[in-house]
Design an enzyme around this catalytic site. Structure first.
Site, PDB file in Angstrom:
ATOM      1  CE1 TYR A 106      -4.244  -1.954   0.424  1.00 28.49           C
ATOM      2  CE2 TYR A 106      -2.649  -3.255   2.063  1.00 28.49           C
ATOM      3  CZ  TYR A 106      -3.697  -3.156   1.252  1.00 28.49           C
ATOM      4  OH  TYR A 106      -4.742  -3.856   1.233  1.00 28.49           O
ATOM      5  CG  ASN A 125     -12.795  -5.405   5.280  1.00 28.68           C
ATOM      6  OD1 ASN A 125     -11.819  -6.443   4.638  1.00 28.68           O
ATOM      7  ND2 ASN A 125     -13.635  -4.839   4.910  1.00 28.68           N
ATOM      8  N   GLY A 181     -13.628 -18.684   5.670  1.00 28.06           N
ATOM      9  CA  GLY A 181     -12.842 -19.225   4.533  1.00 28.06           C
ATOM     10  C   GLY A 181     -13.579 -20.060   3.574  1.00 28.06           C
ATOM     11  CG  ASP A 195     -14.442  -5.951  -0.255  1.00 20.68           C
ATOM     12  OD1 ASP A 195     -14.634  -6.005   1.091  1.00 20.68           O
ATOM     13  OD2 ASP A 195     -13.435  -6.019  -0.876  1.00 20.68           O
ATOM     14  CG  ASP A 224     -10.014  -6.079  -5.816  1.00 23.95           C
ATOM     15  OD1 ASP A 224      -9.434  -6.973  -5.745  1.00 23.95           O
ATOM     16  OD2 ASP A 224      -9.800  -5.107  -5.022  1.00 23.95           O
TER      17      ASP A 224
END
Length: 334
Positions: free
Chosen positions: A114, A175, A233, A264, A300
């Site tokens: 990031y 998150n 998961g 998401d 994504d």
């Protein structure tokens, strides 16, 4: 900050998502990242991902954030709007840049780097609340990423959770990103989640925040929210709601291309089904199906499965559901 010039009038959203989105770079050629010379620029951000999924599921969505007055900011606002998302609440920060991140794609995991320190979104604060229009909004979707960005962002999330909400449902996806919480008090995540109506969390991150990933134990530690979804998961997810017994729904087997963004997608599928008044099992399965569509792509936000396929699988009995495998070629019964 000034209003985004890309905003356009439209019908009020049913779901309003607030949080940072960044320019996302993924390799456009094979090889180790230090040898890759060509990268594909796209968009990434937990809340905007959820917002982008929803229009394809028949739910009007809006996304609010801050971006820099730079090409990346203009590009991501334009692309999120192109997904059918209302971006009228986005503001442009004339001094701070749009954040960005880089990820290496792979089915086994995707290391992410990031570059978001001092980003425009990290400058958001509680003063933003007074500019928002909640007319027609049925769900406000937040995540635990935003309060980790800065003290002002934490104050913003607290202000949103503390405002009178009436019939508005507040959804909070934990998150948990450990790197973002370095040097910060991550116990505030438990505080914030406790003020929401609907909480989504992975059992692994719940273990880090609450000390347990067990749905029943977590329910005891989170008595406030009406709805709790614990994701396990590739095993599946458990819904704990009201006084009902916990409901576990196994995930579909998927030939995973890339795992980032699946959480998401699950949130979007679950929220869309919740707004339709679907029964608990359908809500979980809709979440799994939306996640599966994203697992089949490097993006994504994946393209949803055909509605006919989704409808058939949602109605399937346990054995039929368990026999399905999703591949790049479609649905395969095993």
């Amino acid at each position: 900050m000034t209003s985004s010039p890309t905003a356009s009038p439209g019908i009020p959203p049913e779901v309003l998502c607030i949080g940072e989105s960044m320019a996302l770079f993924v390799p456009a050629e094979p090889g180790p990242p230090d040898e890759v010379r060509t990268w594909l620029r796209t968009v990434g951000g937990a809340e905007s991902n959820v917002a982008c999924h929803l229009p394809a599921l028949g739910v009007r969505s809006g996304w609010v954030s801050a971006v820099g007055d730079d090409p990346f900011g203009r590009a991501l606002v334009r692309e999120i709007a192109a997904a059918g998302v209302d971006v009228r609440g986005v503001v442009v920060d004339p001094t701070r840049p749009t954040g960005l991140y880089v990820k290496e794609s792979g089915a086994g995991g995707s290391p992410v780097r990031y570059y978001r320190t001092g980003s425009a979104a990290s400058g958001m604060g509680p003063e933003l609340v007074s500019t928002l229009d909640f007319s027609g909004v049925r769900v406000l979707h937040l995540s635990g990423i935003t309060p980790a960005l800065s003290d002002s962002c934490l104050a913003l999330v607290r202000a949103l959770l503390d405002r009178p909400r009436g019939d508005l449902l507040v959804s909070f996806d934990v998150n948990h990103r450990p790197a973002l919480w370095t040097g910060r008090d991550q116990s505030v995540l438990a505080e914030l989640a406790g003020k929401a109506d609907l909480v989504l969390t992975g059992d692994d991150e719940a273990e880090r925040v609450w000390g347990t990933g067990d749905p029943a134990e977590l329910r005891a530690l989170l008595p406030g929210p009406r709805t709790l979804v614990v994701k396990h998961g590739e095993r599946g997810a458990t819904l704990v709601e009201g006084a009902a017994e916990p409901l576990f729904s196994p995930a579909l087997r998927v030939d995973v291309v890339e795992p980032v963004g699946a959480g998401d997608a699950f949130a979007a599928g679950f929220l869309a089904a919740t707004l339709r008044g679907a029964d608990p099992l359908t809500r979980l399965r809709r979440g799994h199906l939306q996640a599966a569509a994203t697992l089949l792509t490097q993006d994504d936000v994946g393209v949803p499965l055909a509605e006919a396929v989704v409808t058939e699988l949602v109605r399937a009995d346990a054995d039929s559901w368990g026999s399905v495998r999703l591949t790049g070629e479609g649905v395969v019964a095993t």
